[in-house]
Design a protein around this motif. Structure first.
Motif, mmCIF file in Angstrom:
data_model
loop_
_atom_site.group_PDB
_atom_site.id
_atom_site.type_symbol
_atom_site.label_atom_id
_atom_site.label_comp_id
_atom_site.label_asym_id
_atom_site.label_seq_id
_atom_site.Cartn_x
_atom_site.Cartn_y
_atom_site.Cartn_z
ATOM 1 N N ILE A 92 25.387 -58.716 42.530
ATOM 2 C CA ILE A 92 24.456 -59.400 43.434
ATOM 3 C C ILE A 92 24.154 -60.807 42.907
ATOM 4 C CG2 ILE A 92 22.095 -59.393 44.334
ATOM 5 C CD1 ILE A 92 22.354 -56.311 44.460
ATOM 6 N N ARG A 93 23.896 -60.908 41.600
ATOM 7 C CA ARG A 93 23.540 -62.201 41.012
ATOM 8 C C ARG A 93 24.712 -63.179 41.038
ATOM 9 N NH1 ARG A 93 21.625 -60.704 36.228
ATOM 10 N NH2 ARG A 93 23.677 -60.763 35.292
ATOM 11 N N ASN A 94 25.920 -62.711 40.699
ATOM 12 C CA ASN A 94 27.063 -63.614 40.512
ATOM 13 C C ASN A 94 27.932 -63.797 41.748
ATOM 14 O OD1 ASN A 94 26.257 -63.836 37.827
ATOM 15 N ND2 ASN A 94 27.547 -62.122 37.192
ATOM 16 N N GLU A 95 27.848 -62.851 42.704
ATOM 17 C CA GLU A 95 28.723 -62.921 43.878
ATOM 18 C C GLU A 95 27.947 -62.932 45.194
ATOM 19 O OE1 GLU A 95 31.837 -59.928 43.624
ATOM 20 O OE2 GLU A 95 31.869 -60.142 41.437
ATOM 21 N N THR A 96 27.148 -61.881 45.416
ATOM 22 C CA THR A 96 26.484 -61.722 46.718
ATOM 23 C C THR A 96 25.531 -62.876 47.025
ATOM 24 O OG1 THR A 96 26.560 -59.332 46.363
ATOM 25 C CG2 THR A 96 25.176 -60.126 48.165
ATOM 26 N N LEU A 97 24.585 -63.138 46.128
ATOM 27 C CA LEU A 97 23.570 -64.156 46.389
ATOM 28 C C LEU A 97 24.171 -65.563 46.508
ATOM 29 C CD1 LEU A 97 20.610 -64.455 47.023
ATOM 30 C CD2 LEU A 97 20.108 -64.447 44.575
ATOM 31 N N PRO A 98 25.082 -65.979 45.598
ATOM 32 C CA PRO A 98 25.707 -67.306 45.773
ATOM 33 C C PRO A 98 26.464 -67.437 47.101
ATOM 34 C CG PRO A 98 26.107 -66.498 43.552
ATOM 35 C CD PRO A 98 25.468 -65.367 44.314
#
Length: 198
Positions: free
Chosen positions: A47-53
């Protein structure tokens, strides 16, 4: 908080970096993820490294299209999100509608309320000419929302999944709504109201 759209009960706003925990909690509920991953939670680092960006990147690409966090107006509680965005490689005149909401929002008409408002804004203000939505064929709750907001079944299709989840054998469904059909639905709805209250 940058609010994008307000309905009777919901406030749709831009996501921010501060929504990491909201997304992690949402994707951590096996029932929410049942028709997406078979109930497996999304790891926090994904979520931090892929989804949110990826979500935040949409705001730079298209004005008024992307992923919208949903808060309950009366409490400010995070309820989930809607997507209203062009499919990968597509232009802004055809958008994909999607939604992922917490269980606390299920069965209360929140998905229908938010989706209707997005469709109206898309056709009336954003130059959208066609809205499409997809779900697993067995996901009857999601299909009901699509039908309630005026989309009609276009096709059932099968995809090859590396790790198929229960129900995948029934295939996926696609629903769609053209702007001209939405305009006709709006006229019919107004006529019905004037007959009732006129």
């Amino acid at each position: 908080m940058q609010v994008f759209l307000i309905t009777e009960r919901l406030a749709l706003r831009r996501f921010t970096e501060a929504d990491l925990d909201n997304l992690f909690d949402l994707d951590g509920d096996p029932e929410v993820m049942r028709f997406l991953t078979g109930g497996k939670p999304t790891p926090r680092e994904v979520i931090r490294n892929e989804t949110l960006p990826w979500i935040l990147h949409y705001y730079e690409r298209f004005a008024g299209l992307g992923f919208w966090a949903v808060n309950e107006k009366s409490t400010g509680d995070f309820l989930g999100w809607f997507e209203f965005r062009p499919p990968e490689g597509g232009g802004p005149d055809e958008v994909e509608l999607g939604y992922r909401l917490r269980k606390s929002a299920w069965g209360k008409g929140c998905a229908t309320e938010g989706a209707q408002a997005l469709i109206r804004k898309g056709f009336a203000e954003l130059g959208v000419r066609r809205v499409v939505a997809q779900a697993m064929a067995v996901n009857t709750a999601s299909r009901r929302v699509m039908e309630k907001v005026g989309l009609t079944h276009v096709r059932t299709f099968h995809e090859e999944w590396p790790d198929p989840i229960k129900g995948a054998e029934e295939g996926e469904v696609e629903y769609a709504l053209w702007k001209a059909d939405w305009e006709q639905q709006e006229v019919t709805g107004r006529e019905r109201l004037s007959e009732q209250f006129g």
